[in-house]
Scaffold this active site. Structure first.
Site, PDB file in Angstrom:
ATOM      1  N   HIS A 189       0.830  -1.200   0.000  1.00 15.69           N
ATOM      2  CA  HIS A 189       0.000   0.000   0.000  1.00 15.69           C
ATOM      3  C   HIS A 189       0.864   1.249   0.000  1.00 15.69           C
ATOM      4  O   HIS A 189       1.894   1.311   0.670  1.00 15.69           O
ATOM      5  CB  HIS A 189      -0.921   0.007   1.221  1.00 15.69           C
ATOM      6  N   ASP A 315      11.405   2.831  -7.749  1.00 16.52           N
ATOM      7  CA  ASP A 315      10.217   3.652  -8.016  1.00 16.52           C
ATOM      8  C   ASP A 315      10.293   4.237  -9.424  1.00 16.52           C
ATOM      9  O   ASP A 315       9.988   5.407  -9.648  1.00 16.52           O
ATOM     10  CB  ASP A 315      10.070   4.762  -6.977  1.00 16.52           C
TER      11      ASP A 315
END
Length: 433
Positions: A189, A315
């Protein structure tokens, strides 16, 4: 059609072997055979190589498991102008990444087994490294209705995440965690309160000086604290995708001390850059979560060293020129990172903040453990996903030479150390400098 031929035996000699999972380091060689590690250590000799084997003299370079990046955007389906699986996996191979865990933030999103199958087939046909798809936690990544986690897991999804979107509803999140627990599935999450995090950079003095709206660090901590309480309630496995603040670190330390099945990651950008690097409105450093104060960066590095932070991710979020060459407040979030993750991480090693073994552990064996993958270790019988790199070799980051389709690197023009010489996936050489 005849079956593909197995790669020839590969002998990597005169290497500095590092197995991050066990902490072992030794001088010697490594042998791959039929796609797995057949032997490694001081006993490996060139004279043992059979006819037809390929021999590589590593000249003292490090040989370690290939990196596993738990968060990267690969572009397909729907954003091929930003990245493709072919270009993303080439960039990954050049950076020593042998497994990409792709995000579900595609168009359409990865919320249907057919889309999982599409990503796996495209990776098989056009990819140089392994691609393990994440699937969406909720339908359409909208945070309202849980996706079919069981069917998506059967189709090949390794974890569930809505990308850089938080699930607003605590009830939906509780149901998702409960559902995932029954399948022993991993929920990843992005913890950020979207109602509170409305600024374009970190809230503080520097944002005021630039005249930009700031996002407080509490936006991350509030959402993470809620999630951890729901994990305690449901007993599910939970991974916080990117933590960036001391508030989050404190909450995670308490959760781990209580024995909750929680892990966390942070991005290489947040470990090596801070808000001051934004300088004169450099949009390539407009990220989500935003780059934080230097004190927060140092705290992240310390948490990485002690093992509180489990993994490092690139990322990787490619953006094209039209969305980045804009005023800072209007530019898109995101930066590429697959190709520079290892070299940027070696900054922490050269500065003495983190050991090389710990850095590699956070990029190899630990993500493999969390995801249940067989890669990420130097062991006999393990998949022969191997990299050879020189941790001291310097180079200047030139976006024009990077292999990603987009060029929005936050390290544009930076002097880094750490050059990947060879990348091996399943015993086959997929990249050579």
């Amino acid at each position: 059609m005849s079956p593909p031929q197995a790669p020839a035996p590969l002998f990597l000699l005169n290497a500095r072997l590092i197995d991050p999972g066990s902490g072992r380091e030794m001088r010697g060689g490594l042998v791959t055979l039929d796609g797995v590690i057949a032997e490694f250590g001081e006993s490996v000799r060139q004279g043992d190589a059979p006819e037809g084997a390929r021999i590589i003299d590593c000249a003292g370079d490090v040989v370690a498991p290939g990196l596993i990046d738990m968060q990267a955007f690969v572009g397909e389906p729907g954003a091929e102008h930003r990245e493709t699986i072919a270009s993303a996996t080439l960039a990954a191979a050049a950076g020593g990444v042998t497994t990409i865990v792709s995000t579900a933030a595609t168009a359409p999103p990865v919320d249907d087994p057919a889309v999982v199958d599409f990503v796996l087939r495209r990776a098989r046909d056009t990819g140089r490294v392994r691609v393990a798809p994440m699937a969406a936690l909720t339908r359409g990544r909208e945070g309202r209705e849980i996706a079919e986690l069981g069917l998506l897991q059967q189709a090949g999804a390794v974890a569930f995440c809505d990308g850089a979107r938080s699930v607003r509803s605590a009830l939906v999140m509780r149901r998702a965690l409960t559902y995932a627990r029954d399948f022993d599935a991993l929920v990843i999450h992005f913890a950020e309160d979207p109602d509170l995090s409305v600024g374009v950079m970190n809230e503080g003095e520097f944002a005021h000086r630039l005249g930009l709206s700031g996002a407080p660090r509490e936006a991350e901590a509030i959402m993470l604290d809620r999630d951890l309480r729901l994990v305690a309630l449901t007993g599910a496995r939970y991974h916080s995708a990117i933590v960036t603040t001391t508030l989050s670190l404190d909450a995670l330390r308490r959760a781990k001390d209580e024995g909750l099945a929680v892990t966390c990651g942070t991005s290489i950008n947040h470990l090596t850059l801070n808000e001051n690097d934004i300088g004169d409105y450099r949009t390539f450093l407009k990220l989500r979560p935003p780059l934080r104060h230097e004190d927060e960066r140092k705290a992240l590095v310390g948490a990485l060293g002690e093992g509180l932070i489990d993994v490092i991710v690139s990322d990787h979020d490619p953006q094209d020129v039209e969305t980045k060459r804009l005023p800072f407040a209007e530019a898109e979030y995101g930066a590429i990172g697959l190709e520079t993750m290892l070299a940027a991480g070696l900054r922490l090693v050269h500065s003495g903040d983190v050991t090389l073994t710990r850095l590699l552990e956070a990029m190899t064996s630990r993500p493999a453990e969390i995801l249940g993958l067989p890669q990420g270790r130097l062991q006999k019988g393990a998949p022969a996903d191997i990299i050879r790199f020189d941790p001291d070799a310097p180079f200047v980051v030139d976006p024009a030479t990077l292999h990603s389709r987009s060029k929005n690197t936050p390290f544009d023009g930076a002097l880094l150390q750490g050059v990947v010489r060879t990348t091996v996936v399943g015993g086959a050489v997929v990249y050579e400098e």
